[in-house]
Write a protein that holds these residues in place. Structure first.
Motif, mmCIF file in Angstrom:
data_model
loop_
_atom_site.group_PDB
_atom_site.id
_atom_site.type_symbol
_atom_site.label_atom_id
_atom_site.label_comp_id
_atom_site.label_asym_id
_atom_site.label_seq_id
_atom_site.Cartn_x
_atom_site.Cartn_y
_atom_site.Cartn_z
ATOM 1 N N ILE A 247 9.358 -22.680 -1.445
ATOM 2 C CA ILE A 247 8.365 -23.739 -1.193
ATOM 3 C C ILE A 247 8.202 -23.956 0.305
ATOM 4 C CG2 ILE A 247 7.910 -26.207 -1.480
ATOM 5 C CD1 ILE A 247 9.503 -25.892 -4.210
ATOM 6 N N HIS B 249 3.919 -28.220 -5.692
ATOM 7 C CA HIS B 249 4.786 -27.218 -6.312
ATOM 8 C C HIS B 249 5.353 -27.683 -7.645
ATOM 9 C CE1 HIS B 249 8.020 -29.584 -4.183
ATOM 10 N NE2 HIS B 249 8.626 -29.366 -5.344
ATOM 11 N N VAL C 106 3.700 -22.526 -6.190
ATOM 12 C CA VAL C 106 3.186 -23.422 -5.156
ATOM 13 C C VAL C 106 1.678 -23.240 -5.103
ATOM 14 C CG1 VAL C 106 3.248 -24.087 -2.718
ATOM 15 C CG2 VAL C 106 5.307 -23.157 -3.808
#
Length: 218
Positions: free
Chosen positions: A45, A60, A102
């Motif tokens: 992320i 995310h 994401v």
């Protein structure tokens, strides 16, 4: 006979993918990846956030673990439950484990509303997963046996032959689904009149990856 904290099969992303959709000039860019821990998910992320540092949002969702899953999601500034939750719902709906997604949004100047955001983030994840390679892992045991009838039994039980060694006899390395292991032992015992006992290397996961069998730790 599966051991504690093992599941017979599960799906995961083997190779991550990227896809982009556009809704009312807003760009939604989805990235997916396979991860084995929450730390790996958070690192991925952060990697995407650094790559798209100028975007308004990097939302995310991830699910880590095969039995006792850890599931997390973030709206990253979008209205509550319009981004992360719908993204996580897609992962759960496809029953994906050890997977992170994401979705980066570049705002196009037009508000989409809560319903529009939910649809856009969900669609972005779905497109990203379409570009990913998803596999299903099956709990198996790697066994060695020198039984002469093993080719016949392998075909009968639809077992995967990993390797064949020709020494004093014919030794085969087989991948036996754990759900079939009791039947496999019974068949080998009967075919050899109890003289052959397969040697097991223990539990592992096997999966068909683009037509090739790959082995994974259990």
């Amino acid at each position: 006979m599966a051991e504690i904290n093992k599941v017979n099969n599960y799906k995961t992303v083997y190779r991550g993918g990227t896809a982009e959709i556009v809704e009312k000039k807003s760009r939604f860019i989805a990235h997916s990846a396979h991860v084995e821990s929450e730390e790996e998910a958070l690192a991925f992320i952060e990697q995407i956030k650094k790559q798209y540092w100028d975007a308004r949002h990097n939302c995310h969702a991830f699910s880590v673990g095969v039995t006792n899953e850890t599931a997390r999601c973030s709206d990253d500034g979008e209205p509550a439950q319009t981004a992360g939750k719908p993204m996580l719902d897609v992962l759960m709906g496809q029953q994906l484990k050890n997977t992170v997604v994401v979705v980066t949004r570049y705002f196009g100047g037009t508000l989409l509303g809560t319903g529009g955001l939910v649809r856009a983030y969900s669609a972005a994840v779905q497109e990203g997963l379409k570009e990913s390679l998803i596999i299903e892992k099956f709990l198996c045991r790697r066994d060695y046996t020198m039984l002469g009838k093993m080719q016949y039994l392998a075909a009968k039980l639809n077992l995967m032959i990993l390797d064949t060694l020709y020494t004093e006899g014919v030794e085969m390395q087989l991948l036996v689904p754990d759900t079939q292991y009791a039947v496999f032992i019974k068949e080998v015992t009967e075919a050899s009149n109890g003289k052959v006992v397969p040697e097991s290397e223990g539990l592992c996961y096997g999966a068909d990856v683009e037509g090739k069998i790959e082995i994974f730790d259990a």
